[in-house]
Scaffold this active site. Sequence first.
Site, PDB file in Angstrom:
ATOM      1  CB  SER A  79      -0.958   0.057   1.202  1.00 53.61           C
ATOM      2  OG  SER A  79      -1.758  -1.073   1.236  1.00 53.61           O
ATOM      3  N   GLY A 133       1.267   1.926  -7.753  1.00 55.46           N
ATOM      4  CA  GLY A 133       0.467   2.157  -8.963  1.00 55.46           C
ATOM      5  C   GLY A 133       0.440   3.630  -9.307  1.00 55.46           C
ATOM      6  CG  LEU A 134      -0.884   7.819  -7.141  1.00 53.07           C
ATOM      7  CD1 LEU A 134      -2.091   7.789  -8.055  1.00 53.07           C
ATOM      8  CD2 LEU A 134      -1.316   8.190  -5.723  1.00 53.07           C
ATOM      9  CD  GLU A 157       2.047  -1.132  -9.691  1.00 51.38           C
ATOM     10  OE1 GLU A 157       1.355  -0.487 -10.492  1.00 51.38           O
ATOM     11  OE2 GLU A 157       1.699  -1.372  -8.520  1.00 51.38           O
ATOM     12  CB  CYS A 178     -23.948  -0.954 -13.476  1.00 53.97           C
ATOM     13  SG  CYS A 178     -23.854  -2.504 -14.380  1.00 53.97           S
ATOM     14  CG  HIS A 228     -19.399   0.376 -14.615  1.00 50.84           C
ATOM     15  ND1 HIS A 228     -19.627   0.482 -13.265  1.00 50.84           N
ATOM     16  CD2 HIS A 228     -19.895  -0.817 -14.994  1.00 50.84           C
ATOM     17  CE1 HIS A 228     -20.223  -0.613 -12.838  1.00 50.84           C
ATOM     18  NE2 HIS A 228     -20.399  -1.421 -13.868  1.00 50.84           N
ATOM     19  CD  GLU A 252     -18.018   3.733 -12.589  1.00 50.17           C
ATOM     20  OE1 GLU A 252     -18.854   4.237 -13.374  1.00 50.17           O
ATOM     21  OE2 GLU A 252     -18.183   2.624 -12.032  1.00 50.17           O
TER      22      GLU A 252
HETATM   23  N1  GLN Z   1     -25.456  -7.223 -10.726  1.00 54.08           N
HETATM   24  C1  GLN Z   1     -25.852  -6.537 -11.912  1.00 54.08           C
HETATM   25  C2  GLN Z   1     -25.643  -7.343 -13.165  1.00 54.08           C
HETATM   26  O1  GLN Z   1     -24.893  -8.280 -13.179  1.00 54.08           O
HETATM   27  C3  GLN Z   1     -25.138  -5.194 -12.033  1.00 54.08           C
HETATM   28  C4  GLN Z   1     -23.655  -5.319 -12.161  1.00 54.08           C
HETATM   29  C5  GLN Z   1     -22.940  -4.032 -11.906  1.00 54.08           C
HETATM   30  O2  GLN Z   1     -23.461  -3.121 -11.288  1.00 54.08           O
HETATM   31  N2  GLN Z   1     -21.713  -3.927 -12.377  1.00 54.08           N
HETATM   32  O3  GLN Z   1     -26.243  -7.034 -14.167  1.00 54.08           O
END
Ligand code: GLN
Length: 541
Positions: free
Chosen positions: A21, A25-26, A146, A387, A513, A515
């Site tokens: 830790s 990576g950073l 790394e 998601c 996602h 993010e």
């Molecule tokens: N559990 C949900 C699925 O498999 C959502 C997965 C997630 O949020 N990455 O569809």
Amino acid sequence: MSKTKSNNARFIFITGGVVSSLGKGLASASLAAILQARGFKVRLRKLDPYLNVDPGTMSPYQHGEVFVTDDGTEADLDLGHYERFSAVPATKHDSITTGKIYSRVIEKERNGDYLGATIQVVPHVTNEIKEFILSGITDEDFVLCEIGGTVGDIEGQPYLESIRQVAYDLGRERTMFIHVTLLPFIPTAGELKTKPTQHSVKKLQEYGIQPDMLLCRSQIEIPQNEKKKLALFCNVREENVITAPDVKTIYEVPIVYSSEGMDTQVCRHFNIECKNKPDLRKWIDIVDTVKNPKGEVKIAVVGKYTALLEAYKSLNEAITHGGIANSFKVKVKWVNSEELTDQNADLYLKDVNAIVVPGGFGKRGTDGKLAGIKYAREHNIPFLGICFGMQLAVIETLRNVAGIKTANTTELDNGCEPVVGMMSDFTKDGKLGGTMRLGAYESCITGKDSHVSKIYKSEKISERHRHRYEVNKEYEKALKDSGMEIVAWSPDKTLPEIVEIPNHPWFVGVQFHPELKSKPFDPHPLFVSLIAAAIERGQKK
Ligand code: GLN
């Protein structure tokens, strides 16, 4: 083993010592960023010694978030740091584990590829690791590799042997070893201690590796005499003992490393002339914004892994990026979804100006997430469902507005009204059923007047997925009648990708996602817009 595959790239190997830790990576990502700021082309790789084939099946409590690349590789969260700092999209060539290496070796053995040889860690496993290190490289100037874990771990030994051999094969003029260590500060003695680092370097030397640079994590500036001591005992040039101090924001790390002379010394190691200074303006601007925000806004993330924030690493970063784009500091209130209920939601959420329900798997904490979604919908609080968060937003609306009380996902209840289910339930051939939808997929924004159409400013978008279940398009009408619209679809219009409530200040659910693609200097538009909406709400209150 072919040497030509690696072209002329130089290889920098980053190992860690003393404790885990330390932020290797950073450190790797930051070194990549400063080399880029000098005009070099870089690539980053992570070699994880654990025996899992990938982190996909590991609990987020064990290993933090699973990062997903465009090509659908489930990888260590350090690849997220790499992408956020370098903007180089990672691929399956950039993440390896012992599980993957052994699977390959055993597969070859079963195929008879080794022509009757006895299969051994050296050379068969090490050759496979070397093959990985040298593969998939085109015109990069530097490849940063790394090694996960800490020097001395049993699992790490084949990796250290492999990188020693790569240096032997390519020559020291094309390879460099950087060792990241910790100098503990003992307050009673008022001193930094170098002994653990000395021991760690000795351990590395046992494997035949002489570090060329020490990157020393330290609470305080390392006095020159301590640097001298480390240099002498560890056999490293004094200028190559670099301080890695604790900083206020991680985006300051490239600036600090460069001012410590790290990039200059790396160039010197490889005999590269480096008269000019690196162009670090974009990092300076980001740090300036982070340190001098116009204001602060509070948003809640309702999830079940709130005890280990590494599980939401990319989300936390993307929220910060949204704040940077608005010149605001974002304070995240992590709300444990196992504690949240309809009855106590007010207590937890009345002081926040946006609510995020992130991705997730399984039943635990689901009711709390539904309570958070309901609270956001009913109180006009900007909301982003990611998601599982999006799937639950659909369920919440169908249950509480459309009155379909048994609406659920088949992930949690096989006998439910299947408003979310496996793809095989809805697609004609059912071929994809039971597998994860992983990696980048295109979607089309069909809602011309939708929020997201204005946010993305494009009809076609590409985002990363990691899920097994999908919203059932059969409920499109029921959703619309309840005020929620499906505004983006998979290109064949079978799978809903984005939902929103037009009659709400900002309520968006995305099946992917976002993010994972956000960067500090290229923030994801959904987070920029969410934070802007949160700021607006805060100003109205
Ligand atoms: N559990 C949900 C699925 O498999 C959502 C997965 C997630 O949020 N990455 O569809």
